[in-house]
Design a protein around this motif. Structure first.
Motif, PDB file in Angstrom:
ATOM      1  N   ASP A  31      19.877  43.464 -35.665  1.00  0.00           N
ATOM      2  CA  ASP A  31      19.755  44.730 -35.315  1.00  0.00           C
ATOM      3  C   ASP A  31      20.663  45.663 -36.205  1.00  0.00           C
ATOM      4  O   ASP A  31      22.014  45.547 -36.159  1.00  0.00           O
ATOM      5  N   GLN A  60      27.866  33.860 -26.005  1.00  0.00           N
ATOM      6  CA  GLN A  60      26.923  32.787 -25.698  1.00  0.00           C
ATOM      7  C   GLN A  60      26.407  32.534 -24.450  1.00  0.00           C
ATOM      8  O   GLN A  60      27.467  32.295 -23.468  1.00  0.00           O
ATOM      9  N   ASP A  90      24.724  42.704 -36.532  1.00  0.00           N
ATOM     10  CA  ASP A  90      24.761  42.411 -35.148  1.00  0.00           C
ATOM     11  C   ASP A  90      23.580  41.480 -34.620  1.00  0.00           C
ATOM     12  O   ASP A  90      22.572  41.871 -33.856  1.00  0.00           O
ATOM     13  N   LEU A  95      18.002  33.127 -30.816  1.00  0.00           N
ATOM     14  CA  LEU A  95      17.471  32.687 -29.894  1.00  0.00           C
ATOM     15  C   LEU A  95      17.111  30.994 -30.193  1.00  0.00           C
ATOM     16  O   LEU A  95      16.302  30.975 -31.050  1.00  0.00           O
ATOM     17  N   LEU A 134      30.926  36.534 -31.203  1.00  0.00           N
ATOM     18  CA  LEU A 134      29.528  36.552 -30.429  1.00  0.00           C
ATOM     19  C   LEU A 134      29.842  36.033 -28.910  1.00  0.00           C
ATOM     20  O   LEU A 134      30.987  35.471 -28.802  1.00  0.00           O
ATOM     21  N   LEU A 157      21.184  31.284 -26.083  1.00  0.00           N
ATOM     22  CA  LEU A 157      21.070  32.959 -26.791  1.00  0.00           C
ATOM     23  C   LEU A 157      22.555  33.203 -27.199  1.00  0.00           C
ATOM     24  O   LEU A 157      23.364  33.072 -26.471  1.00  0.00           O
ATOM     25  N   LYS A 158      22.573  33.716 -28.268  1.00  0.00           N
ATOM     26  CA  LYS A 158      23.923  33.886 -28.760  1.00  0.00           C
ATOM     27  C   LYS A 158      23.730  35.421 -29.528  1.00  0.00           C
ATOM     28  O   LYS A 158      22.587  35.804 -30.337  1.00  0.00           O
ATOM     29  N   LYS A 159      24.817  36.338 -29.191  1.00  0.00           N
ATOM     30  CA  LYS A 159      24.717  37.862 -29.576  1.00  0.00           C
ATOM     31  C   LYS A 159      25.903  37.867 -30.303  1.00  0.00           C
ATOM     32  O   LYS A 159      27.007  37.932 -29.715  1.00  0.00           O
ATOM     33  N   LEU A 164      20.901  38.539 -32.937  1.00  0.00           N
ATOM     34  CA  LEU A 164      20.627  37.986 -31.737  1.00  0.00           C
ATOM     35  C   LEU A 164      20.059  36.599 -32.140  1.00  0.00           C
ATOM     36  O   LEU A 164      18.865  36.581 -32.845  1.00  0.00           O
TER      37      LEU A 164
END
Length: 210
Positions: free
Chosen positions: A36, A156, A198, A202, A154, A173-175, A200
């Motif tokens: 992002d 998770q 930033d 998956l 991050l 899923l980690k952001k 994401l």
């Protein structure tokens, strides 16, 4: 039959140690990373109005190695084969096309809590940190491209779906929040960019406990 399922190590009540406790595990699979991007691009120290940057999604093999400190708490280190990411110009500088590319990876170290009271379905939640390692940068319309390494944080979430005591499937899923700097030149004009990636991430694949 119900009693057998209830007593299985992958269907334990919260905080109860299993008869056969596999402390180590591996998640082996494929990760898709979606950045992002928010970039502030400066030419000779002045922001270029309306300039943007984008990074298309990448897909690569991934590996996470984990250690269960207790049946519920675990730490893990994840990474994979570093993909090539393309840096594309956008907005008012879209005509510049491909700015360049990087070969980079962001290994992550996380602490997470696993919910074991739901039987074979074992969700988890956690958080941690990562570090962007840039192995190589290649020029495009931007010459002398360099991208800095950077620390990030991050969150998770994910789940294991155990097919047996030792083997199962997983989705993770980690952001992340990760900001870095890039520099180069358009001809004789120096360019410096502050980039919020930033990402994401998956990941899906196979769980193995040992």
């Amino acid at each position: 039959m119900a009693a057998d399922i209830a007593s299985a190590p992958y269907a334990l009540p919260l905080n109860e140690a299993p008869p056969a406790f596999y402390r180590f595990y591996a998640h082996i699979g494929v990760v898709g990373v979606f950045a992002d991007v928010d970039a502030k691009i400066k030419a000779a120290g002045t922001v270029i109005p309306g300039s943007k940057m984008s990074v298309p999604a990448t897909v690569a093999p991934a590996l996470e190695l984990g250690y269960r400190v207790t049946p519920n708490w675990a730490v893990s280190l994840s990474g994979g084969i570093p993909p090539t990411s393309i840096l594309n110009a956008g907005g008012s500088i879209a005509a510049e096309g491909k700015l360049g590319s990087t070969v980079a990876a962001a290994p992550t170290l996380t602490l997470h809590y696993h919910f074991l009271q739901l039987g074979a379905f074992q969700p988890y939640i956690g958080g941690g940190g990562s570090y962007l390692i840039v192995f190589n940068s290649r020029d495009g319309s931007l010459s002398h491209l360099r991208v800095d390494g950077a620390f990030g944080v991050l969150g998770q979430v994910g789940t294991d779906i155990m097919l047996s005591e030792r083997v199962g499937l997983f989705v993770d899923l980690k952001k992340g929040i990760l900001h870095t700097n890039a520099r180069g030149a358009f001809g004789p004009v120096p360019i410096k960019t502050s980039v919020a990636l930033d990402p994401l991430a998956l990941t899906g694949g196979v769980t193995i406990r040992f």
